[in-house]
Design a protein around this motif. Structure first.
Motif, PDB file in Angstrom:
ATOM      1  N   LEU A 127      23.082  29.395  29.167  1.00 60.29           N
ATOM      2  CA  LEU A 127      21.643  29.149  29.205  1.00 60.29           C
ATOM      3  C   LEU A 127      21.287  28.217  28.059  1.00 60.29           C
ATOM      4  O   LEU A 127      21.618  28.492  26.904  1.00 60.29           O
ATOM      5  N   ASP A 128      20.616  27.106  28.365  1.00 59.38           N
ATOM      6  CA  ASP A 128      20.169  26.129  27.373  1.00 59.38           C
ATOM      7  C   ASP A 128      18.666  26.293  27.187  1.00 59.38           C
ATOM      8  O   ASP A 128      17.879  25.923  28.057  1.00 59.38           O
ATOM      9  N   LEU A 129      18.264  26.863  26.054  1.00 61.71           N
ATOM     10  CA  LEU A 129      16.845  27.090  25.759  1.00 61.71           C
ATOM     11  C   LEU A 129      16.207  25.807  25.241  1.00 61.71           C
ATOM     12  O   LEU A 129      16.705  25.207  24.296  1.00 61.71           O
ATOM     13  N   GLY A 130      15.105  25.406  25.853  1.00 63.56           N
ATOM     14  CA  GLY A 130      14.443  24.177  25.435  1.00 63.56           C
ATOM     15  C   GLY A 130      15.279  22.966  25.793  1.00 63.56           C
ATOM     16  O   GLY A 130      15.485  22.059  24.995  1.00 63.56           O
ATOM     17  N   THR A 131      15.729  22.922  27.022  1.00 64.40           N
ATOM     18  CA  THR A 131      16.692  21.906  27.457  1.00 64.40           C
ATOM     19  C   THR A 131      16.147  20.484  27.412  1.00 64.40           C
ATOM     20  O   THR A 131      16.907  19.536  27.324  1.00 64.40           O
ATOM     21  N   GLY A 132      14.829  20.324  27.461  1.00 72.26           N
ATOM     22  CA  GLY A 132      14.258  18.974  27.405  1.00 72.26           C
ATOM     23  C   GLY A 132      14.767  18.118  28.545  1.00 72.26           C
ATOM     24  O   GLY A 132      14.643  18.476  29.716  1.00 72.26           O
ATOM     25  N   ILE A 151      16.212  25.824  30.522  1.00 73.82           N
ATOM     26  CA  ILE A 151      14.794  26.141  30.660  1.00 73.82           C
ATOM     27  C   ILE A 151      14.007  25.294  29.670  1.00 73.82           C
ATOM     28  O   ILE A 151      14.499  24.945  28.599  1.00 73.82           O
ATOM     29  N   ASP A 152      12.782  24.974  30.044  1.00 71.39           N
ATOM     30  CA  ASP A 152      11.883  24.233  29.171  1.00 71.39           C
ATOM     31  C   ASP A 152      10.455  24.557  29.597  1.00 71.39           C
ATOM     32  O   ASP A 152      10.208  24.727  30.799  1.00 71.39           O
ATOM     33  N   ALA A 203      10.241  27.517  32.011  1.00 69.65           N
ATOM     34  CA  ALA A 203      10.157  28.854  31.420  1.00 69.65           C
ATOM     35  C   ALA A 203      10.085  28.705  29.911  1.00 69.65           C
ATOM     36  O   ALA A 203      10.448  27.662  29.359  1.00 69.65           O
ATOM     37  N   ARG A 204       9.617  29.750  29.264  1.00 71.07           N
ATOM     38  CA  ARG A 204       9.554  29.795  27.801  1.00 71.07           C
ATOM     39  C   ARG A 204      10.665  30.701  27.281  1.00 71.07           C
ATOM     40  O   ARG A 204      11.004  31.701  27.908  1.00 71.07           O
ATOM     41  N   ALA A 205      11.181  30.381  26.108  1.00 67.94           N
ATOM     42  CA  ALA A 205      12.254  31.179  25.504  1.00 67.94           C
ATOM     43  C   ALA A 205      11.806  32.606  25.229  1.00 67.94           C
ATOM     44  O   ALA A 205      12.618  33.525  25.220  1.00 67.94           O
ATOM     45  N   GLN A 206      10.508  32.812  25.042  1.00 63.91           N
ATOM     46  CA  GLN A 206       9.975  34.143  24.740  1.00 63.91           C
ATOM     47  C   GLN A 206       9.811  35.007  25.993  1.00 63.91           C
ATOM     48  O   GLN A 206       9.545  36.192  25.890  1.00 63.91           O
TER      49      GLN A 206
END
Length: 195
Positions: A44-49, A70-71, A93-96
């Motif tokens: 999972l790449d959080l804030g993938t941009g 997700i971004d 999606a948000r990381a939170q």
């Protein structure tokens, strides 16, 4: 303070190329190596941009693996969708608030995203990363560290006063820090294991 969401995908890619002084591929390949991504893993790449890192992770985990990015920006996600290989996906999606079941991933990676999350929400984002990781899963954070050079510190003062995540936050979220390294002049890499 609220999250900072970037919506200019092409401009972001262009700026990243300039900021990394032509070293972006080398820096991101080091991040992938540091994450210890292995063939067949679910990442999972959080804030993938724009999914620059997600594409490199997809190459590391191979056709038997799966990368999900997700971004919070719909614009970024649409841009990234056109650039991802078939064995990867991206969603808004948000990381939170991760829309995944417990234990869905072997590795959670975030590069230059945590400093965009509001400080009060960072513990929740770490807790969500912990929740979606399988037993013995890994968390790899690559984010800004404060500059040591006084000139650089003056020029790039915004957001560089402190690391977005410290050892205490990592431990409080249920992780054990495995390794810390530096990459590029302003990046700190933190690899942790789900305890």
């Amino acid at each position: 303070m609220s999250d900072v969401v970037i919506h200019q995908a092409r401009l972001y890619d262009l700026a990243a190329g300039i900021v990394f002084l032509g070293q972006r591929p080398k820096v991101y390949d080091r991040i992938v190596r540091h994450s210890r991504a292995r063939p067949g893993e679910r990442v999972l790449d959080l804030g993938t941009g724009t999914a620059y890192l997600a594409r490199r992770l997809a190459a590391a985990v191979g056709p038997g693996g799966r990368v999900t990015g997700i971004d919070p920006s719909t614009t970024m996600v649409r841009f990234a969708e056109r650039r991802l290989p078939g064995d990867a996906e991206v969603r808004v999606a948000r990381a939170q608030e991760l829309p995944f079941d417990d234990g869905s991933f072997d590795l959670v990676v975030s590069c230059l995203a945590f400093h965009h999350i509001a400080p009060a929400d960072r513990p929740r984002a770490l807790a969500e990363a912990h929740r979606v990781l399988a037993t013995d899963g890994r968390l790899m954070l690559a984010d800004l560290r404060p500059p040591r050079n006084p000139v650089v510190k003056t020029v790039f003062h915004h957001g560089l006063e402190a690391n977005p995540v410290d050892d205490d936050q990592i431990a409080a979220a249920g992780f054990e820090l495995i390794e810390r390294a530096e990459s590029w002049p302003l990046l700190q890499l933190m690899l942790a294991r789900r305890a």
